[in-house]
Motif scaffolding. Structure first.
Motif, PDB file in Angstrom:
ATOM      1  N   ASP A  37       0.871  -1.278   0.067  1.00 53.65           N
ATOM      2  CA  ASP A  37      -0.072  -0.137   0.005  1.00 53.65           C
ATOM      3  C   ASP A  37       0.874   1.187   0.058  1.00 53.65           C
ATOM      4  OD1 ASP A  37       0.918   0.338   2.584  1.00 53.65           O
ATOM      5  OD2 ASP A  37      -1.082  -0.129   3.500  1.00 53.65           O
TER       6      ASP A  37
ATOM      7  N   ARG B 266      -1.815  -7.667  -3.303  1.00 52.44           N
ATOM      8  CA  ARG B 266      -1.909  -6.729  -4.326  1.00 52.44           C
ATOM      9  C   ARG B 266      -3.323  -7.073  -4.919  1.00 52.44           C
ATOM     10  NH1 ARG B 266       3.980  -6.695  -7.119  1.00 52.44           N
ATOM     11  NH2 ARG B 266       4.824  -4.925  -5.828  1.00 52.44           N
ATOM     12  N   ARG B 267      -3.677  -8.255  -5.279  1.00 55.49           N
ATOM     13  CA  ARG B 267      -4.859  -8.868  -5.725  1.00 55.49           C
ATOM     14  C   ARG B 267      -6.163  -8.472  -4.672  1.00 55.49           C
ATOM     15  NH1 ARG B 267      -3.918 -13.890  -7.052  1.00 55.49           N
ATOM     16  NH2 ARG B 267      -4.339 -14.827  -4.841  1.00 55.49           N
TER      17      ARG B 267
ATOM     18  N   LEU C 202      -6.103  -5.648  -2.625  1.00 54.07           N
ATOM     19  CA  LEU C 202      -6.339  -4.485  -2.665  1.00 54.07           C
ATOM     20  C   LEU C 202      -6.971  -4.127  -3.965  1.00 54.07           C
ATOM     21  CD1 LEU C 202      -2.957  -2.840  -1.532  1.00 54.07           C
ATOM     22  CD2 LEU C 202      -5.315  -2.759  -0.267  1.00 54.07           C
ATOM     23  N   ARG C 203      -6.672  -4.589  -5.088  1.00 52.18           N
ATOM     24  CA  ARG C 203      -7.299  -4.440  -6.216  1.00 52.18           C
ATOM     25  C   ARG C 203      -9.167  -4.585  -6.112  1.00 52.18           C
ATOM     26  NH1 ARG C 203      -3.132  -6.704  -8.976  1.00 52.18           N
ATOM     27  NH2 ARG C 203      -4.467  -8.832  -9.329  1.00 52.18           N
ATOM     28  N   THR C 204      -9.246  -5.884  -5.530  1.00 52.62           N
ATOM     29  CA  THR C 204     -10.670  -6.298  -5.101  1.00 52.62           C
ATOM     30  C   THR C 204     -11.277  -5.517  -4.143  1.00 52.62           C
ATOM     31  OG1 THR C 204      -9.999  -8.431  -5.360  1.00 52.62           O
ATOM     32  CG2 THR C 204     -11.734  -8.226  -4.433  1.00 52.62           C
ATOM     33  N   LEU C 205     -10.922  -4.987  -2.933  1.00 50.75           N
ATOM     34  CA  LEU C 205     -11.391  -3.778  -2.258  1.00 50.75           C
ATOM     35  C   LEU C 205     -11.671  -2.627  -3.057  1.00 50.75           C
ATOM     36  CD1 LEU C 205      -9.082  -4.449   0.913  1.00 50.75           C
ATOM     37  CD2 LEU C 205     -11.566  -5.073   0.498  1.00 50.75           C
ATOM     38  N   ALA C 206     -10.504  -2.281  -4.132  1.00 55.24           N
ATOM     39  CA  ALA C 206     -11.001  -1.008  -4.549  1.00 55.24           C
ATOM     40  C   ALA C 206     -12.043  -1.151  -5.626  1.00 55.24           C
ATOM     41  CB  ALA C 206      -9.609  -0.576  -5.593  1.00 55.24           C
ATOM     42  N   LEU C 207     -12.082  -2.275  -6.136  1.00 53.53           N
ATOM     43  CA  LEU C 207     -13.420  -2.709  -7.103  1.00 53.53           C
ATOM     44  C   LEU C 207     -14.892  -2.477  -6.327  1.00 53.53           C
ATOM     45  CD1 LEU C 207     -12.499  -5.473  -9.548  1.00 53.53           C
ATOM     46  CD2 LEU C 207     -12.887  -3.239 -10.151  1.00 53.53           C
TER      47      LEU C 207
ATOM     48  N   ARG D 273     -15.224  -0.513  -3.731  1.00 52.60           N
ATOM     49  CA  ARG D 273     -15.632   0.579  -3.269  1.00 52.60           C
ATOM     50  C   ARG D 273     -16.617   1.380  -4.562  1.00 52.60           C
ATOM     51  NH1 ARG D 273      -9.988   2.462  -2.072  1.00 52.60           N
ATOM     52  NH2 ARG D 273      -9.459   1.436  -0.402  1.00 52.60           N
ATOM     53  N   THR D 274     -16.621   0.856  -5.799  1.00 57.55           N
ATOM     54  CA  THR D 274     -16.943   1.526  -6.877  1.00 57.55           C
ATOM     55  C   THR D 274     -18.419   0.798  -7.235  1.00 57.55           C
ATOM     56  OG1 THR D 274     -15.993   0.201  -8.507  1.00 57.55           O
ATOM     57  CG2 THR D 274     -15.027   2.223  -7.898  1.00 57.55           C
ATOM     58  N   ARG D 275     -18.748  -0.353  -6.696  1.00 59.94           N
ATOM     59  CA  ARG D 275     -19.964  -1.183  -6.810  1.00 59.94           C
ATOM     60  C   ARG D 275     -21.212  -0.615  -6.120  1.00 59.94           C
ATOM     61  NH1 ARG D 275     -18.400  -7.632  -8.097  1.00 59.94           N
ATOM     62  NH2 ARG D 275     -17.184  -6.996  -9.941  1.00 59.94           N
TER      63      ARG D 275
END
Length: 121
Positions: free
Chosen positions: A15, A42-43, A45-50, A52-54
């Motif tokens: 992070d 890393r995967r 963090l990417r999933t958590l970022a997705l 947030r937008t859903r």
């Protein structure tokens, strides 16, 4: 460095909160286990970022169903409160009647004893 030392630093490395550490970077470059762990972070963090937008769209009628369920639950709670209040009132009435009957019986017994004392005397 050892894997257990590096594993504790991997989340901060991913992070970007930790300052660059060459020893950790060299270890990760040469260790497949730590590379896999870094890839998992890393995967994640990417999933958590997705996430947030859903936005999950509620099903039609969900608000009405929820409000109806809440109303039913409130009415049931009110019924239970009312019933317990009635039970308390019934118990009080029965207890009051028993006390009144006992007092009346004691008064009648006392009167009959006075009459029998007058007749005897």
């Amino acid at each position: 460095m050892r894997c257990d030392e590096v594993a504790a630093l991997l989340p901060t490395l991913v992070d970007g909160t930790a300052p660059p550490n060459l020893a950790v970077e060299h270890h990760v470059e040469s260790c497949l286990r730590c590379q896999a762990e870094l890839a998992r972070y890393r995967r994640l963090l990417r999933t958590l970022a997705l996430l947030r937008t859903r936005y999950a769209e509620p099903t039609p009628g969900l608000l009405g169903e929820t409000l109806a369920a809440l109303t039913d639950a409130a009415e049931e709670g009110a019924r239970r409160t009312l019933l317990s209040g009635r039970r308390l009132a019934y118990a009080g009435a029965i207890g009051g009647t028993a006390v009144a009957a006992g007092a009346t019986a004691a008064l009648l017994i006392a009167r009959s004893r006075r009459r029998s004392m007058r007749l005897a005397g």
